[in-house]
Design a protein around this motif. Structure first.
Motif, PDB file in Angstrom:
ATOM      1  N   ALA A  10     -66.619  -5.175  -5.622  1.00 18.35           N
ATOM      2  CA  ALA A  10     -67.455  -5.548  -6.769  1.00 18.35           C
ATOM      3  C   ALA A  10     -66.767  -5.207  -8.084  1.00 18.35           C
ATOM      4  O   ALA A  10     -66.970  -5.874  -9.101  1.00 18.35           O
ATOM      5  N   GLN A  11     -65.920  -4.162  -8.072  1.00 17.64           N
ATOM      6  CA  GLN A  11     -65.179  -3.742  -9.264  1.00 17.64           C
ATOM      7  C   GLN A  11     -63.712  -4.173  -9.217  1.00 17.64           C
ATOM      8  O   GLN A  11     -62.950  -3.843 -10.129  1.00 17.64           O
ATOM      9  N   TYR A  26     -56.487  -1.105  -9.648  1.00 22.12           N
ATOM     10  CA  TYR A  26     -57.147  -2.385  -9.912  1.00 22.12           C
ATOM     11  C   TYR A  26     -56.351  -3.515  -9.270  1.00 22.12           C
ATOM     12  O   TYR A  26     -55.121  -3.476  -9.239  1.00 22.12           O
ATOM     13  N   TYR A  27     -57.072  -4.515  -8.780  1.00 26.07           N
ATOM     14  CA  TYR A  27     -56.421  -5.660  -8.160  1.00 26.07           C
ATOM     15  C   TYR A  27     -57.187  -6.945  -8.457  1.00 26.07           C
ATOM     16  O   TYR A  27     -58.322  -6.914  -8.924  1.00 26.07           O
ATOM     17  N   ARG A  28     -56.525  -8.060  -8.164  1.00 29.26           N
ATOM     18  CA  ARG A  28     -57.217  -9.352  -8.142  1.00 29.26           C
ATOM     19  C   ARG A  28     -56.795 -10.064  -6.866  1.00 29.26           C
ATOM     20  O   ARG A  28     -55.683  -9.864  -6.371  1.00 29.26           O
ATOM     21  N   GLN A  29     -57.690 -10.862  -6.342  1.00 29.61           N
ATOM     22  CA  GLN A  29     -57.442 -11.592  -5.100  1.00 29.61           C
ATOM     23  C   GLN A  29     -56.719 -12.895  -5.429  1.00 29.61           C
ATOM     24  O   GLN A  29     -57.104 -13.598  -6.360  1.00 29.61           O
ATOM     25  N   GLU A  30     -55.644 -13.185  -4.690  1.00 30.57           N
ATOM     26  CA  GLU A  30     -54.956 -14.481  -4.785  1.00 30.57           C
ATOM     27  C   GLU A  30     -54.747 -14.970  -3.376  1.00 30.57           C
ATOM     28  O   GLU A  30     -53.820 -14.520  -2.695  1.00 30.57           O
ATOM     29  N   GLY A  31     -55.628 -15.847  -2.917  1.00 31.73           N
ATOM     30  CA  GLY A  31     -55.558 -16.300  -1.531  1.00 31.73           C
ATOM     31  C   GLY A  31     -55.801 -15.133  -0.599  1.00 31.73           C
ATOM     32  O   GLY A  31     -56.780 -14.407  -0.741  1.00 31.73           O
ATOM     33  N   GLU A  32     -54.875 -14.922   0.329  1.00 31.74           N
ATOM     34  CA  GLU A  32     -55.000 -13.817   1.272  1.00 31.74           C
ATOM     35  C   GLU A  32     -54.308 -12.540   0.777  1.00 31.74           C
ATOM     36  O   GLU A  32     -54.273 -11.547   1.487  1.00 31.74           O
ATOM     37  N   ALA A  33     -53.772 -12.589  -0.423  1.00 31.23           N
ATOM     38  CA  ALA A  33     -53.048 -11.433  -0.964  1.00 31.23           C
ATOM     39  C   ALA A  33     -53.857 -10.752  -2.060  1.00 31.23           C
ATOM     40  O   ALA A  33     -54.693 -11.378  -2.720  1.00 31.23           O
ATOM     41  N   LEU A  34     -53.580  -9.488  -2.240  1.00 31.44           N
ATOM     42  CA  LEU A  34     -54.147  -8.737  -3.353  1.00 31.44           C
ATOM     43  C   LEU A  34     -53.028  -8.471  -4.355  1.00 31.44           C
ATOM     44  O   LEU A  34     -51.972  -7.960  -3.985  1.00 31.44           O
ATOM     45  N   VAL A  35     -53.258  -8.832  -5.595  1.00 33.76           N
ATOM     46  CA  VAL A  35     -52.305  -8.538  -6.663  1.00 33.76           C
ATOM     47  C   VAL A  35     -52.687  -7.176  -7.233  1.00 33.76           C
ATOM     48  O   VAL A  35     -53.766  -7.020  -7.820  1.00 33.76           O
ATOM     49  N   HIS A  38     -52.787  -2.434 -11.665  1.00 35.93           N
ATOM     50  CA  HIS A  38     -52.784  -1.233 -12.505  1.00 35.93           C
ATOM     51  C   HIS A  38     -53.309  -0.040 -11.718  1.00 35.93           C
ATOM     52  O   HIS A  38     -54.274  -0.163 -10.975  1.00 35.93           O
ATOM     53  N   THR A  39     -52.666   1.100 -11.913  1.00 32.34           N
ATOM     54  CA  THR A  39     -53.103   2.360 -11.299  1.00 32.34           C
ATOM     55  C   THR A  39     -53.499   3.330 -12.402  1.00 32.34           C
ATOM     56  O   THR A  39     -52.782   3.445 -13.402  1.00 32.34           O
ATOM     57  N   GLU A  40     -54.623   3.998 -12.210  1.00 33.89           N
ATOM     58  CA  GLU A  40     -55.074   5.013 -13.168  1.00 33.89           C
ATOM     59  C   GLU A  40     -55.387   6.305 -12.429  1.00 33.89           C
ATOM     60  O   GLU A  40     -56.187   6.313 -11.494  1.00 33.89           O
ATOM     61  N   VAL A  41     -54.733   7.371 -12.846  1.00 35.27           N
ATOM     62  CA  VAL A  41     -55.033   8.710 -12.344  1.00 35.27           C
ATOM     63  C   VAL A  41     -55.440   9.536 -13.554  1.00 35.27           C
ATOM     64  O   VAL A  41     -54.680   9.614 -14.528  1.00 35.27           O
ATOM     65  N   PRO A  42     -56.629  10.134 -13.524  1.00 37.31           N
ATOM     66  CA  PRO A  42     -57.071  10.931 -14.677  1.00 37.31           C
ATOM     67  C   PRO A  42     -56.073  12.028 -15.037  1.00 37.31           C
ATOM     68  O   PRO A  42     -55.449  12.627 -14.157  1.00 37.31           O
ATOM     69  N   GLN A  43     -55.942  12.279 -16.327  1.00 36.88           N
ATOM     70  CA  GLN A  43     -55.002  13.286 -16.823  1.00 36.88           C
ATOM     71  C   GLN A  43     -55.215  14.634 -16.142  1.00 36.88           C
ATOM     72  O   GLN A  43     -54.259  15.344 -15.838  1.00 36.88           O
ATOM     73  N   ALA A  44     -56.462  14.968 -15.859  1.00 34.88           N
ATOM     74  CA  ALA A  44     -56.778  16.263 -15.237  1.00 34.88           C
ATOM     75  C   ALA A  44     -56.142  16.399 -13.850  1.00 34.88           C
ATOM     76  O   ALA A  44     -55.962  17.506 -13.358  1.00 34.88           O
ATOM     77  N   LEU A  45     -55.802  15.263 -13.224  1.00 38.45           N
ATOM     78  CA  LEU A  45     -55.235  15.286 -11.875  1.00 38.45           C
ATOM     79  C   LEU A  45     -53.729  15.058 -11.865  1.00 38.45           C
ATOM     80  O   LEU A  45     -53.104  15.050 -10.821  1.00 38.45           O
ATOM     81  N   SER A  46     -53.144  14.859 -13.023  1.00 40.27           N
ATOM     82  CA  SER A  46     -51.734  14.534 -13.112  1.00 40.27           C
ATOM     83  C   SER A  46     -50.861  15.642 -12.531  1.00 40.27           C
ATOM     84  O   SER A  46     -51.179  16.821 -12.633  1.00 40.27           O
TER      85      SER A  46
END
Length: 92
Positions: A10-11, A26-35, A38-46
């Motif tokens: 949903a997200q 984050y991803y988007r669907q393109e056919g049977e593949a996922l593009v 972007h990856t996000e890791v909060p600064q607190a977990l870096s």
């Protein structure tokens, strides 16, 4: 601290909850593949290897779903280049 990666279609993202924080790919669907865009890791977990554990979980879920990945995120591209076990999942 479960650190289980889950797909949240949903997200359009994979999520991994760590303590009170959320690391996501984050991803988007393109056919049977996922593009993977972007990856996000909060600064607190870096610096704790959270991004690498998130990446492994994402590729595990993609493999289990029978899909392929088109990697556009620089972090995930670098991670995948160091993990030849996911070469068969990466297309394009």
């Amino acid at each position: 601290m479960s650190e289980t990666v889950v797909d949240n279609p949903a997200q359009n993202r994979f999520e991994m909850a760590v303590d009170d924080e959320l690391a996501v790919v984050y991803y988007r669907q393109e056919g049977e593949a996922l593009v993977l865009v972007h990856t996000e890791v909060p600064q607190a977990l870096s610096g704790q290897g959270i991004g690498s554990r998130l990446a492994q979980g994402v590729f595990d879920l993609i493999r289990a779903s029978g899909r392929k990945a088109i990697v556009r995120c620089p972090f995930l591209a670098k991670w995948a280049s160091r993990h030849p076990d996911v070469d068969d999942l990466v297309v394009g």
